[in-house]
Design an enzyme around this catalytic site. Sequence first.
Site, PDB file in Angstrom:
ATOM      1  CB  THR A   1     -44.930  -0.417  47.905  1.00  0.00           C
ATOM      2  OG1 THR A   1     -45.696  -0.774  48.947  1.00  0.00           O
ATOM      3  CG2 THR A   1     -45.936  -1.993  46.602  1.00  0.00           C
ATOM      4  CB  CYS A   2     -42.094   1.281  51.938  1.00  0.00           C
ATOM      5  SG  CYS A   2     -40.956   0.071  52.143  1.00  0.00           S
ATOM      6  CG  MET A   3     -37.711   0.265  50.542  1.00  0.00           C
ATOM      7  SD  MET A   3     -36.958   1.698  51.727  1.00  0.00           S
ATOM      8  CE  MET A   3     -34.929   1.370  51.419  1.00  0.00           C
TER       9      MET A   3
END
Length: 1032
Positions: free
Chosen positions: A999-1001
């Site tokens: 989710t960070c990317m």
Amino acid sequence: MFFSGDPSTRKRVALGGRSNKENDRQKLLEKTRLERERRSWLRKQTSAATKIQKFYRGRKDVEAAHIQMREQFYRTYGKHCEKVESTSFCPDSAFLRQLLYFFNANNVGDFKILVEICRFLQQYLQEQGNFVSLFSGMDYFSRKALVDYRVKQLAYTCIQAVYKNRLYKFKNQHNASFRECNQQMVLLLDTAASLIEPNLPWVCKTVEYLLQRNIFANFREIVLIVQESIKTASCSEFLYPLERLLGLMIPHTGQMPCSCPIADPQWSFSSQLLTIAFLWQLFPRLREVFVTQGYGKHYVNQMALCMKSYTGILPKDVSPELPGYACLLGNTLETAAVALAQADCSFEMASDLATILTRLLEALTCQKKFSQENKESSISDEDVIADGDFMSRVLNKDLLQQIIRTLTSGFLIQLINVLFGWILHAHSLNHEQTDERLVIAVDAACAFLHVALETFPLDQILIVLAYRTELVPVLWNFIKLCHDKDKWPSLTEHSQYLVGEAPGWLLPLSVFCPVFKLMLMLTDNEEFYEQEKPLPLEDVRCLVVILRQALWQLLWVLPVLNQVKAAKNQSNNRNHLKMLQRKVIMEVSQLLSQLLDWNSRRQFILPSLFHADGINETFIAQAMLENTRAHDILKQAPFLIPFTSRVKIFASQLASHRQRQGSQSLFTRNRFRIRRDHILEDAYNQMNKCSEEDLRGLIRVTFINEFGVEEAGIDGGGIFKDFMENITRAAFDCQYGLFKETSDHLLYPNPGSGLIHEHHLQYFHFLGTLLGKAMYEGILVDIPFATFFLSKLKQKHNYLNDLPSLDPELYRHLIFLKNYKGNLSELELYFVIVNNEYGEQREEQLVPNGKDQHVTNENVITFVRLVANHRLNLQIRQQSVHFLRGLHQLIRKEWIDMFNEHELQLLISGSLESLDVDDLRDNANYAGGYHKDHYVIEMFWEVLKGFSVENQKKFLKFVTGCSRGPLLGFRYLEPAFCIQRTAGTVSDEELNRLPTSATCMNLLKLPPYTSKEHLERKLFYAINADAGFDLS
């Protein structure tokens, strides 16, 4: 060539630069001048002494002649006039000639003689009923000149005797002879009044003589002494004859059949007596004479003609808190309503009256601003003084109440009826009716009402104008007609606020906007949308266009023109014009904002009609920079700029702020360990330890699952997004007791939160900080706030039309009362409201002593407003204030002010519409061997488009950490959404794996499934597993 010893041959030189002869000459001239001045001064001194001696000898001779004449009078008529008979007053008698010659009002004996003469005259009048035969004998016309002279001298002498003895007679009230003195004064005034009865042949000559001697100035001093004395003693016996005398004087206006000349405005009844505070309370019958018999029309016209220089004609103020113009304003207002209600009241009188009141109110406004400027330095930030409090400090409290009471009573109704009654009877306006009379009416009404609302910004005035007059439809028809014709008249005659180049729409809008704005506040949804009140929706659409164009002119076009002309004219009028422009900008902006809110509830006009025509990329670029006119427009009227452009500006400001903050902190300073089953408590304890600078920096989260084990995954931003979505869902859950839910499932602060949580206000501060952090990081959270609570985030007031979502039943009751046609007093309602929170009932008064104040047909609008205000504003005030303080730690007020309530909800939660799969596909990237035409990718998009809305949101949360996409579309998703292939070969082991995400990317790791059904089953299981970040 050598010195011979004889000095006579050498030339003498004065080393001072001048010869001694020149010095001697200057001294001689100065001495001569001084001598000449001394002789001149001696001559003047001698001349002055001669004049003084001559005057003294003359006065002494006159006094001797007076004494001689007085003694002769005593011998002939007696010291107490005991020898006076009716024949003593005839033209051939020396009685009046002698008396009028030696009479001195300061002489006690002379005063007593005059009193006895007046007593004789009053007795004669009671017996005979007429003075004509007494003063003229059998033939008045043959001795007319002599008789007229003696009568007017006698009348003037009686008034002067009262005037010169006023201090002693009225201030020595503890004197044993006070009652006797009072009776003597009454006798003198009764006699003076009897001498100017309308049926007497000399009445006009006598009144003319009195006016020439500025008799109203004498009356003013008498009334002021009586007014002061009446506080400690009874002067009621004296008031009636004085009132009668004034009542006989004021009809002499110089109009037929009266032959008196028009009095000098400086010494007239208006300037001398109407400038006495509370005059009509002393003389109620005089008020009726002044109003009902039409004399007020003359004095109103007289005042209107000289109002431009009223400061020079008004007498000296009695005291600083009783200025003459304010007293004149109060007395004029008190008679105005009655005068306007008369059948013979003319349009011209109403116009003149509006002009007078406008000038007087302008003087009061100037005094108010002067007092504010003088007192600003002594007022602390916490000591906020309202307009009404300022006015009560400037004016006497009773005088202020008199002005406000008359302004909010029937006066406004009568004024509007007289000025616009002829238009109302015509039912509609056409091009031929926009004549000079209509312009005068609009000019007079708007100039007066503008200054009145500036001086006394009272809701009562607006309520009367909105609901008891036809001002709004009349002004709207005028504005619409001028707009359609594209021709605005110049309205500069009645107000110093306008100069020649002022736009013709400026003054009408300054009055129309606040009144129409109040009507919208008290209009319910059915009235506005179904019944189309207060204006038809088609007219409202036209109004939006007119207001938008006017606002754009004031904010963008006119400032340029003013800069060009500023060097040419720096007059005080320009300052007044600028003040008026600022007022109109504020009122128009607020009204357009209200209409935009109505349009957001149910669209009746295209949103683009609220946008200015001159908005382009250059303007947007300037709006992002402070100290530019475009930035000022963004702050004052943000709705002129399209919503998407404002979102871009907001995102740009946030990004810039985060970049500055990021450059100061290169490393993550805050790492939270959050237990999923105690997410709220852990977040509250750890975030409260953070400073404001820490909150703006990076926060990384590690989740602890129910087994006490750290969940897999490194927080590169995605875990924090998940944390924010979960913490907001838990914190704003109604079961926690901090928020309640409306019937539409919208959230608002629980008014009884203090009964559940001891430190509830600290929790609201924390929740505000939480929401601020989500907005600051660009994370959308699914929190549907009630509109009236979002208004509190903008520090705005809520009104009646916001009540249905909170309390539909109370709303229906208030609408019933508002539209009730019967007698509301019979319902036995009072200005109180009962709060019921968790079984605890508490009664609160809406106004001071509200439990004793009935709700009536006259004050029901105020009652409805107060009840709505209590429920929508007061009950949640503390919670909203603390929530807002937390929000402002990260989100500046000016950022929030760029959006209305509905737009603010979109900023918080994004669009309520379903996921736009096509938009996501158009802005997706691919990696690991995938491309947009790959068969797995084709199957993936088909599967995603076939998901339900709920599953689409779950998928978005699975890959981005948030169930809602960017507000402006996936083009603005950072980083861009990407689908990556996870296996190099298609093996059974690889195909059995579930999709995973980072989710960070914003990255989806998708195995190369061979069938659509297989892909759908695996993807569905992954997004519904609720396994935290163990699948990452």
